[in-house]
Design an enzyme around this catalytic site. Sequence first.
Site, PDB file in Angstrom:
ATOM      1  N   THR A   1      44.723 136.998  51.168  1.00  0.00           N
ATOM      2  CA  THR A   1      45.901 137.345  51.956  1.00  0.00           C
ATOM      3  C   THR A   1      47.084 137.398  51.001  1.00  0.00           C
ATOM      4  OG1 THR A   1      44.994 136.221  53.900  1.00  0.00           O
ATOM      5  CG2 THR A   1      47.356 136.693  53.901  1.00  0.00           C
TER       6      THR A   1
ATOM      7  N   LYS B   1      52.332 130.113  52.895  1.00  0.00           N
ATOM      8  CA  LYS B   1      52.339 131.371  52.144  1.00  0.00           C
ATOM      9  C   LYS B   1      52.293 132.576  53.076  1.00  0.00           C
ATOM     10  CE  LYS B   1      48.382 132.529  50.281  1.00  0.00           C
ATOM     11  NZ  LYS B   1      47.898 133.791  50.950  1.00  0.00           N
TER      12      LYS B   1
ATOM     13  N   LYS C   1      46.546 141.745  58.423  1.00  0.00           N
ATOM     14  CA  LYS C   1      46.299 140.307  58.293  1.00  0.00           C
ATOM     15  C   LYS C   1      47.599 139.520  58.399  1.00  0.00           C
ATOM     16  CE  LYS C   1      44.032 136.508  57.568  1.00  0.00           C
ATOM     17  NZ  LYS C   1      43.427 136.104  56.311  1.00  0.00           N
TER      18      LYS C   1
END
Length: 318
Positions: free
Chosen positions: A125, A269, A201
């Site tokens: 990701t 993150k 995502k």
Amino acid sequence: MSIDGPPLDANAPSGGSEPQAVGERGGSQCDTVGIVGVGNMGGGMAGRLLSLGWAVQACDLVEAKVQALVAAGAQAAASPAAAAQGATALIVCVVDASQADDVLFGAQGAAGTLQAGTPVLLCPTIAPEDTERLAARLDALGLLPIDSPMSGGPQRALEGSMSLMVACSDAAADRAGPLLQALSSKVFRVGTRCGDGARTKLVNNLLAGINLVGAAEAIAMAERLGLDARRTLDVIEQSSGQSWIGSDRMRRALEGDYEPRAHVTLLQKDTRLAVEAATRAGFQGPLGSAARDVFAQAADAGLAQQDDAAVLQVIRAA
């Protein structure tokens, strides 16, 4: 590792009205797969492939993770280049863009070892721009980049029921079709432009982060109101406030179980990257930045390496 719950059961290509399974037009099976990064998700994918009879060359900085797969039939690879040697597909399952860069193009990088026409699955990701940059470099070498972040957690990776959000050329989808179908029963073709898998995502993980922070807030509020938190969660799970990630994490948190399945740092993150992507697109929503800030607070409070269920501790303290 992924942090999300069960995905949907459809495959939808970009720009069309009819579902299309990746690789349904054909493609030969990739019999040897190099996997760099065999932690929670990469290890699950490796286990899945081994259980189906595929050959796996596993590489990871943590030797114990590699040896666990060797015991299951994998071959150990001392470097990304070794993992790519003779492989007919490569899976990159590391944490961030810097690691992906090093795995592919570093001193012992895999890209220079792979033969032209080899599919390369980019599973971390990361920011869409980083995915686009990596894909362009792979494409320039004659390789077939596949933007393919995943969701569902390590158990679903092992079972082959995680979701894969795939963006790639038709040629790459054809070549890697059997591999993608072996990895997951839920492959979503979200487009042909590398970077759109990463965008999808980030959208998903931002909502996961919002749902988790919301669930923690609701449970902390229930406690402050003098309610039984477990009984309240029972009600929520059968009512309009239910979310998979909220139930999964709050059940553990209420038992004081913060053993990391998905570290706080991951959603820290991912929510940051999602808000940054939204800002670049000229969009600012009311909840994403708030969720991002809660995960940042959790990390600052020393909870970075705990399970992301630990956001309940932050909300309680507030």
